[in-house]
Write an enzyme that holds these catalytic residues in place. Structure first.
Site, PDB file in Angstrom:
ATOM      1  N   ASP B 198       3.028   0.258 -11.742  1.00  0.00           N
ATOM      2  CA  ASP B 198       4.252  -0.491 -12.029  1.00  0.00           C
ATOM      3  C   ASP B 198       4.459  -1.597 -10.998  1.00  0.00           C
ATOM      4  OD1 ASP B 198       4.919   0.844 -14.299  1.00  0.00           O
ATOM      5  OD2 ASP B 198       6.459   2.105 -13.381  1.00  0.00           O
ATOM      6  N   VAL B 199       3.657  -1.580  -9.949  1.00  0.00           N
ATOM      7  CA  VAL B 199       3.714  -2.646  -8.946  1.00  0.00           C
ATOM      8  C   VAL B 199       2.504  -3.570  -9.093  1.00  0.00           C
ATOM      9  CG1 VAL B 199       3.970  -3.192  -6.510  1.00  0.00           C
ATOM     10  CG2 VAL B 199       4.840  -1.020  -7.387  1.00  0.00           C
TER      11      VAL B 199
END
Lengths: 408, 435
Positions: B198-199
């Site tokens: 998600d990063v």
């Protein structure tokens, strides 16, 4: 595998965004992934090696069937698509030749740390004056100035000071005490992060140069990029004063075939009900159909949470991981098998998307598979290969095209 | 082509910008949600692009309701009634202009079409078919604006057998092999304690958009990018895939040890018996080992033959770790880090969030935290980008000079300035449930 499965001709011919961009990569292993990314986007990346070969050639793992400076699979992985130029920068002539290459380049990736460029006789201010369009990406442990800039680091220290370790690991025991240390995820992740953010910063700096004609220096540290990479942990603390505890990625769940399974138990409205349906179809929902479990707050209480995990664990133990992956996803349950990296190579979905590419190693008389494109596009290509260079393989060719022809 | 010829030049607030930023003049229609999408476009806003974030009350980003929430003095417990107080959302969308738009309403579609005409880029991370189902697939977007860039990043991507499958950060790390690679040798994988993809997925969204902008500027043509959350994960597995391909060897977890860049000791060591206080120490060469031994006060065990060389220490890491760990126990983490760094030993506190925000002097020095304002909650801090630029420092406030938007906060500015809608038009559209 057939690495070309699913590739359309248009995609093979997709133009590369950084075509024509020249990169001098004069750095240690910390900056190599960045150069690999820029090469994949089309840049001509020239790796500067000392006469005895770059230190990264000594990093494992090694391919036993081919000895010497070219047997490091680490070297292959991180220097694929690059060219090698040998220079003895410690000698006056070598430094002058490096300066010639830098003068011909759009981008310099360096890892000399605080004062490193100055000590080499290549101070940023001088480079900027002489080559105003040059973009310099400086890769270091903690940055080129500041109270910790003189500190030494590496991957482990970056993952420690950047916060990833303190949230990653195994759960505490029943007494609440951890019997295992914080875990640093393996495989040089801080170099990957500096490679991603470095590529972004370089693309931004190129956009700026296109408008202004001006280059600039970007100071990027392993410490800072890892700090950028703990999802919303900092936000939750800065805003909500929440300190996230150390935990594993998932509760331990193991399929009948021994594969671990990543489960997620209902982030979006409606997802929990689909999980229960999936279990119920196998007659294994037990009491989870009780409507009280539909309330995420109640379901999240420690006792209920443990019970839900136990019921799901019993169900998963009766399933095969890959079959469960498809059955769950078709139901809208966002689970997946915990695969080993190579287990996706033969998955048709990923070959359709060029996620794995066979690259010729003529010295081995065979192809070797590498991870490939992060996206699919007919207008925006991604190059994987050719194989990493031998020591000084392109010294003459690069000088002839970058320097001699340019000045002719 | 001159770049300025092909980019939108009128900015939403109609004022000349003082800042000089790389992506100034680039307008992006942002349909992202969750961390996996929204963080990517926020990076682009930090580089100076103008982000118009579209959302609709009928299917809000679940992060608008996710804990923790801002404390609002005098109104502590009202966060359940307002979608504007969630920490994650208010961090992911900093610096973006917020517009509410009903993409299922014919008039909503018309507004979207008119926005696309004035945009450079459209980005979404919905399920693969969503935008096409609304009537705005790649071909349609291209017919509206021939040189538009469209990047979509559904979990598994648009083409391929799993086009309808979905992914969250942990799913992507599991399929990609990243979860498998983290943890101790004699235990199941631990994976990461957060959603790594998600990063990192958003880094690739930002990269893809900037590469596409460069491509468009070179060719004058539009660019469609079928990205995904899972795809980039394989690039993060180090040498495992070529190693398996060339030798048939599978990756073996080694906990915190460093089998490839040789170092010993190389691990995390306890500094307190009853608290989670740890320090990471790594000795890559003899000089670092000798310096560590000196700081430890030359204990007898350190001169044993089994620790005499790096190879010997690598062979005896269990005992080595136990001895080093016994020495660090009870010591102050930061004092120990300073003492070891003083003599050139790689050492760093295993910092938790409070350490990073309250104590880390290096992040402060780099101005990593920036305070932003918001219409409904008190000023709060957000992270900037980590790069320090000599000429174009990133702008954590994007082009709004503001923190995160409340729902529909900029309807009037955006639709008024860009599409010429009057206040009456906008009120009528609101009554009709279009915005």
């Amino acid at each position: 595998m057939n690495a070309t499965t699913g590739k359309s001709d248009k995609r093979n011919a997709a133009p590369l965004a950084l075509e024509g961009i020249k990169v001098v990569e004069w750095c240690d292993h910390r900056g190599e992934f960045c150069g690999r990314m820029l090469s994949s986007m089309g840049a001509e990346v020239v790796k500067i090696e000392p006469p005895q070969g770059h230190a990264s050639r000594g990093i494992g793992p090694f391919n036993d069937e081919f000895g010497g400076a070219d047997s490091s699979i680490y070297w292959w992985s991180y220097n694929i698509g690059k060219k090698s130029v040998v220079l003895d920068v410690a000698q006056t002539d070598g430094l002058a030749r490096l300066r010639q290459l830098i003068g011909a380049a759009d981008i310099l990736i360096e890892s000399g740390g605080p004062g490193g460029l100055e000590r080499a006789g290549l101070a940023w201010e001088d480079l900027h004056r002489e080559f105003p369009r040059l973009i310099v990406l400086s890769v270091s442990d903690f940055g080129i100035d500041g109270p910790w800039s003189g500190y030494t680091g590496g991957d482990l220290i970056a993952l420690a000071t950047g916060g990833i370790m303190m949230v990653s690991g195994y759960p505490p025991g029943a007494d609440g005490r951890y019997d295992t240390p914080p875990i640093a995820p393996q495989m040089h992740q801080s170099a990957h992060l500096i490679g991603c953010l470095g590529s972004m910063d370089v693309l931004a700096a190129l956009a700026w140069r296109d408008r202004s004609g001006r280059g600039q220096r970007i100071d990027l540290s392993l410490h800072a990029v890892v700090n950028n990479c703990t999802e919303n942990n900092l936000a939750w603390y800065m805003i909500g004063k929440r300190v996230v505890p150390r935990k594993p990625q998932m509760p331990e769940m193991r399929a009948r075939d021994g594969t671990f399974v990543q489960v997620l138990l209902g982030l979006f409205p409606g997802e929990w009900e689909r999980v229960v349906e999936l279990l119920d179809e196998a007659g294994m929902a037990e009491d989870l159909k009780d409507p009280r479990y539909s309330d995420p707050a109640w379901r999240g209480l420690p006792e209920q949470n443990r019970h839900v995990d136990d019921v799901v664990r019993r169900f998963i133990a009766t399933q095969d991981a890959e079959a469960l992956f498809h059955a769950a996803q078709k139901k809208g349950v966002v689970w997946g098998p915990i695969r080993e990296p190579q287990q996706s190579i033969d998955d048709p979905h990923f070959s359709t998307r060029d996620n794995f590419v066979a690259v010729r190693h003529e010295e081995l008389d065979r192809d070797v598979v590498y991870p490939g494109a992060p996206w699919v596009s007919e207008q925006l290509g991604w190059r994987t290969g050719p194989r990493a260079p031998r020591v000084g393989e392109h010294t003459d060719a690069v000088f002839s095209t970058w320097v001699d022809k340019a000045s002719a | 082509m001159n770049r300025m010829d092909c980019c939108s030049t009128e900015s939403i607030d109609g004022e000349a910008k003082l800042m000089a930023l790389p992506l100034e003049g680039v307008r992006i229609i942002d349909l992202t949600w969750l961390n996996a999408g929204a963080k990517g476009t926020r990076h682009l806003s930090t580089y100076g692009a103008e982000l118009i974030h579209l959302e609709w009350k009928g299917k809000l980003d679940v992060l608008r309701w996710a804990t923790p929430f801002h404390a609002v003095p005098g109104d502590e417990n009202n966060h359940a009634k307002s979608p504007n107080r969630a920490a994650s959302f208010n961090t992911n969308h900093v610096g973006k202009w917020g517009v509410s738009l009903n993409m299922r309403h014919p008039k909503g579609k018309d507004i979207f079409r008119r926005l696309v005409e004035k945009a450079d880029v459209v980005v979404d991370n919905f399920t693969a078919s969503t935008l096409a189902d609304w009537g705005f697939g790649w071909e349609v977007l291209q017919s509206i604006k021939p040189d538009i860039i469209y990047l979509q990043a559904p979990g598994f991507g648009r083409i391929g057998a799993y086009a309808d499958y979905r992914s969250y950060g942990p799913t992507a790390a599991a399929i990609g092999g990243l979860t498998w690679q983290a943890g101790l040798a004699d235990r199941p994988p631990s994976g990461y304690g957060f959603s790594y993809m998600d990063v990192v997925g958003p880094y690739f969204i930002a990269m893809g958009v900037m590469a596409a902008l460069r491509q468009r500027n070179r060719t004058g043509k539009g660019v469609y990018v079928d990205a995904s959350q899972v795809g980039p994960s394989f690039l993060l597995t180090g040498s495992s895939i070529p190693e398996w391909s060339a030798t048939g060897r599978r990756y073996v977890r080694t906990g915190n040890r460093s089998p490839y860049i040789k170092a010993a000791p190389h691990g995390a060591y306890r500094c307190a018996a009853d608290e989670e206080k740890w320090i990471a120490i790594a000795c890559y060469d003899e000089a670092q080992w000798k310096a560590l031994v000196t700081v430890m006060g030359n204990p007898a065990w350190a001169s044993e033959a089994r620790f005499a060389t790096l190879d010997a220490r690598l062979q005896n890491q269990d005992v080595l770790d136990a001895n080093v760990g016994a020495w660090t126990l009870g010591k102050d983490r930061y004092a120990l880090m300073a003492a070891l760094q003083q003599v050139g030993v790689a050492a760093g506190v295993c910092q938790d969030v409070s350490d990073r925000y309250d104590r880390d002097p290096q992040l402060r020095h780099r101005n990593y935290f920036v305070r932003v304002r918001h219409s409904e909650v008190p000023p709060y801090d957000v992270e900037s980008l980590p790069g320090v630029f000599s000429e174009t420092p990133p702008s954590p406030l994007g082009t709004t000079g503001w923190g995160c938007h409340t729902y529909g906060e900029h309807n009037e500015q955006v639709l008024g300035r860009l599409l010429g809608l009057t206040r009456d038009d906008i009120e009528a559209l609101a009554r009709e449930d279009v915005i």
